[in-house]
Design an enzyme around this catalytic site. Structure first.
Site, short mmCIF file in Angstrom:
data_model
loop_
_atom_site.label_atom_id
_atom_site.label_comp_id
_atom_site.label_asym_id
_atom_site.label_seq_id
_atom_site.Cartn_x
_atom_site.Cartn_y
_atom_site.Cartn_z
N GLY A 181 9.74 -11.72 20.04
CA GLY A 181 9.12 -11.40 21.32
C GLY A 181 9.16 -12.61 22.25
O GLY A 181 9.57 -12.52 23.41
N THR A 208 9.00 -17.49 12.85
CA THR A 208 8.62 -16.20 12.31
C THR A 208 8.36 -16.37 10.84
O THR A 208 9.26 -16.72 10.07
CB THR A 208 9.71 -15.12 12.52
OG1 THR A 208 9.68 -14.22 11.42
CG2 THR A 208 11.09 -15.71 12.62
N ASP A 210 7.92 -14.20 8.83
CA ASP A 210 8.62 -13.14 8.08
C ASP A 210 10.08 -13.49 7.80
O ASP A 210 10.74 -12.76 7.06
CB ASP A 210 8.58 -11.82 8.87
CG ASP A 210 7.18 -11.24 8.98
OD1 ASP A 210 6.28 -11.78 8.30
OD2 ASP A 210 7.01 -10.27 9.72
N VAL A 364 -2.38 -17.62 4.28
CA VAL A 364 -0.98 -18.04 4.16
C VAL A 364 -0.44 -18.52 5.50
O VAL A 364 0.18 -19.57 5.61
CB VAL A 364 -0.12 -16.87 3.61
CG1 VAL A 364 1.36 -17.19 3.72
CG2 VAL A 364 -0.50 -16.57 2.17
P1 ATP Z 1 5.53 -12.75 15.94
O1 ATP Z 1 6.59 -13.08 14.96
O2 ATP Z 1 4.22 -13.29 15.62
O3 ATP Z 1 5.53 -11.30 16.35
P2 ATP Z 1 6.52 -13.01 18.58
O4 ATP Z 1 7.00 -14.16 19.37
O5 ATP Z 1 7.52 -11.92 18.35
O6 ATP Z 1 5.95 -13.58 17.25
P3 ATP Z 1 5.03 -11.23 20.27
O7 ATP Z 1 3.57 -11.09 20.41
O8 ATP Z 1 5.83 -10.06 19.86
O9 ATP Z 1 5.22 -12.43 19.26
O10 ATP Z 1 5.63 -11.77 21.65
C1 ATP Z 1 5.21 -13.01 22.23
C2 ATP Z 1 5.20 -12.94 23.71
O11 ATP Z 1 6.48 -12.60 24.25
C3 ATP Z 1 4.24 -11.88 24.26
O12 ATP Z 1 3.48 -12.50 25.28
C4 ATP Z 1 5.17 -10.80 24.78
O13 ATP Z 1 4.59 -10.04 25.80
C5 ATP Z 1 6.34 -11.61 25.27
N1 ATP Z 1 7.58 -10.83 25.38
C6 ATP Z 1 8.16 -10.09 24.42
N2 ATP Z 1 9.30 -9.52 24.86
C7 ATP Z 1 9.45 -9.90 26.16
C8 ATP Z 1 10.43 -9.66 27.19
N3 ATP Z 1 11.51 -8.91 26.95
N4 ATP Z 1 10.22 -10.21 28.42
C9 ATP Z 1 9.14 -10.97 28.66
N5 ATP Z 1 8.20 -11.26 27.73
C10 ATP Z 1 8.33 -10.74 26.50
MG MG Z 2 7.32 -10.26 17.20
#
Ligand code: ATP
Ligand code: MG
Length: 440
Positions: A181, A208, A210, A364
């Site tokens: 994300g 991540t 995961d 964890v």
């Molecule tokens: P995790 O592995 O914990 O899920 P992550 O980085 O994937 O980590 P998310 O909460 O899914 O965590 O996303 C982090 C941030 O990125 C959030 O604020 C989300 O809104 C933003 N985000 C995700 N996709 C997009 C996008 N395409 N454009 C702009 N912002 C985004």
């Molecule tokens: Mg994510």
């Protein structure tokens, strides 16, 4: 070099400044320590690919080698850098923050480093979080702790507003530490920056727990995660063997990919069943999980089950799709569900069982990085800084084929990495647990 190489990194412009790094640079005609802009590493190492390229004359697909460049894009003592951490917690985030600050300050003499609090929210002035000035003094000890020194958040923010904030604060480079994300988010910022023809480099450091980021060998914190999970599995085994027909169920993280569950089970080989999101298992019938578990109890009088949080979602009837603030699907609690199903199954048979359910997920993910992850985090941070200073943008610093490389963000976010159930890794897990190839 082929023009169609999908792994070429975008650059903000030509590198016109001499790097302030003092490295032993030349021996004869050769550059040492500095990495040349043309240095590439072959991506597919198979003999088959090698022969194909040899026979056809095709250029093999390559990745840019990470490392310091002799000439850089930014005038480093006039550069402003910003750091943001988003998404869930993972061991090692603070080590990466510390590594970035130290490399920016000491290697390149960057004087202004801004910490963005609470994820992308911190780039939206309406949230009122302000900024944190980051100095070597401030980050000196943060590697000793888990979590993130800057705070994190989920939920989307307006890309235009975030780029406005970067421009208004004269930020030249943004380092985003986060999962898929976060990386998609920082790439979207990069696209908007390009549209505005601004010269701001955006860099991702894949986080991540995961280990589900595609193409890269392993994400930081992943090893610590199963390192921390191992003794918990050992103790869960003691619980299971301590009772007649004792069953321990341990739920570990793994939303779409079961790498932590599988690796923890290999690291502490007392586990008898690993259930991961990649497998489609059933509970009922002769080959169903419950009957196989019963057979195991008849033979050994105890069982240890490790289940990844995203496993067995197909077992929930009338499941309603609920999403978190970032749009990730929230999973039903498979651990509690299994406990209930196992209890009901053995009650029906009047077989006494003792079930212990353990969910150490948050312990964890909040652990400080182990030594190996600490090394990895520092090196990732240093390479991220070298790449940004050279004016590269929309890339991640990572390790592929055990070498540090730069990869375009768009390439690592195309799909998630998953366990190949036909592959050698999963086969090792089956050998270690003794569970059948398929359940139900
Ligand atoms: P995790 O592995 O914990 O899920 P992550 O980085 O994937 O980590 P998310 O909460 O899914 O965590 O996303 C982090 C941030 O990125 C959030 O604020 C989300 O809104 C933003 N985000 C995700 N996709 C997009 C996008 N395409 N454009 C702009 N912002 C985004
Ligand atoms: Mg994510």
């Amino acid at each position: 070099m082929s023009d169609t190489n999908p792994f070429e990194i975008e650059r903000l412009g030509a590198s016109q400044y001499e790097s302030p790094l003092k490295l032993s640079t030349t021996k004869g005609d050769h550059l040492f320590n500095f990495v040349s802009e043309t240095d590439r590493l072959v991506f597919d190492l198979s003999l088959e690919r090698y022969n194909h390229c040899l026979n056809t004359g095709e250029t093999p697909i390559c990745m840019e080698q990470a490392g310091p460049r002799q000439h850089i894009f930014f005038e480093s003592n006039k550069t402003t850098a910003a750091i943001v951490t988003c998404g869930g917690l993972c061991p090692g985030i603070n080590n990466v923050i510390r590594g970035l600050v130290m490399a920016l300050h000491y290697f390149y003499g960057v004087k202004r480093i801004i910490g963005i609090p609470y994820g992308y929210e911190g780039l939206n002035p309406a949230k009122g979080h302000g900024f944190v000035e980051l100095t070597p003094e401030k980050v000196r000890d943060i590697h000793q702790f888990g979590g993130t020194f800057l705070g994190s958040s989920r939920g989307a923010q307006d890309v235009g507003i975030m780029v406005d904030t970067l421009q208004e604060n004269h930020v030249d480079m943004l380092f985003a530490i986060g999962g898929d994300g976060t990386l998609k988010g920082v790439n979207a910022l990069g696209e908007e920056i390009s549209k505005r023809n601004a010269k701001i480099s955006v860099v991702g450091i894949p986080k991540t727990i995961d280990n589900d980021i595609d193409l890269i060998d392993e994400s930081f914190g992943f090893e610590t995660a199963f390192d921390v999970a191992s003794p918990i599995l050992r103790d869960a085994h003691n619980e299971a063997t301590g009772a007649y027909n004792g069953i321990s169920i341990i739920k570990l993280m793994g939303r779409d990919s079961g790498f932590i569950a599988a690796s923890a089970a290999l690291a502490m080989p007392v586990v008898n069943f690993v259930l991961v999101p990649e497998m489609n298992f059933g509970l009922e019938g002769e080959n169903g999980f419950l009957n196989i578990l019963e057979q195991r109890l008849q033979q050994k009088k105890h069982a240890v089950i490790v289940v990844a949080e995203g496993a067995g979602q197909q077992l929930f009837e009338h499941r309603q799709e609920i999403k978190d603030a970032s749009g990730n699907i929230k999973h039903e609690d498979i651990g509690v569900f299994l406990k209930e199903k196992i209890t009901a199954y053995f009650k029906g048979k009047e077989t006494p069982v003792t079930i212990k359910y353990i969910d150490p997920s948050y312990i964890v993910r909040c652990a400080p990085a182990n030594s190996s992850d600490s090394v990895y985090c520092s090196r990732l941070a240093y390479h991220a800084v070298h790449g940004a200073m050279a004016g590269k943008t929309k890339f991640v610093a990572s390790k592929v084929n055990n070498k540090y490389v730069y990869v375009p963000i768009s390439e690592v976010t195309k799909k998630r990495k998953k366990i190949n159930l036909e592959g050698e890794f999963w086969f090792s897990v089956l050998q270690s647990t003794g569970q059948p190839f398929s359940l139900g």
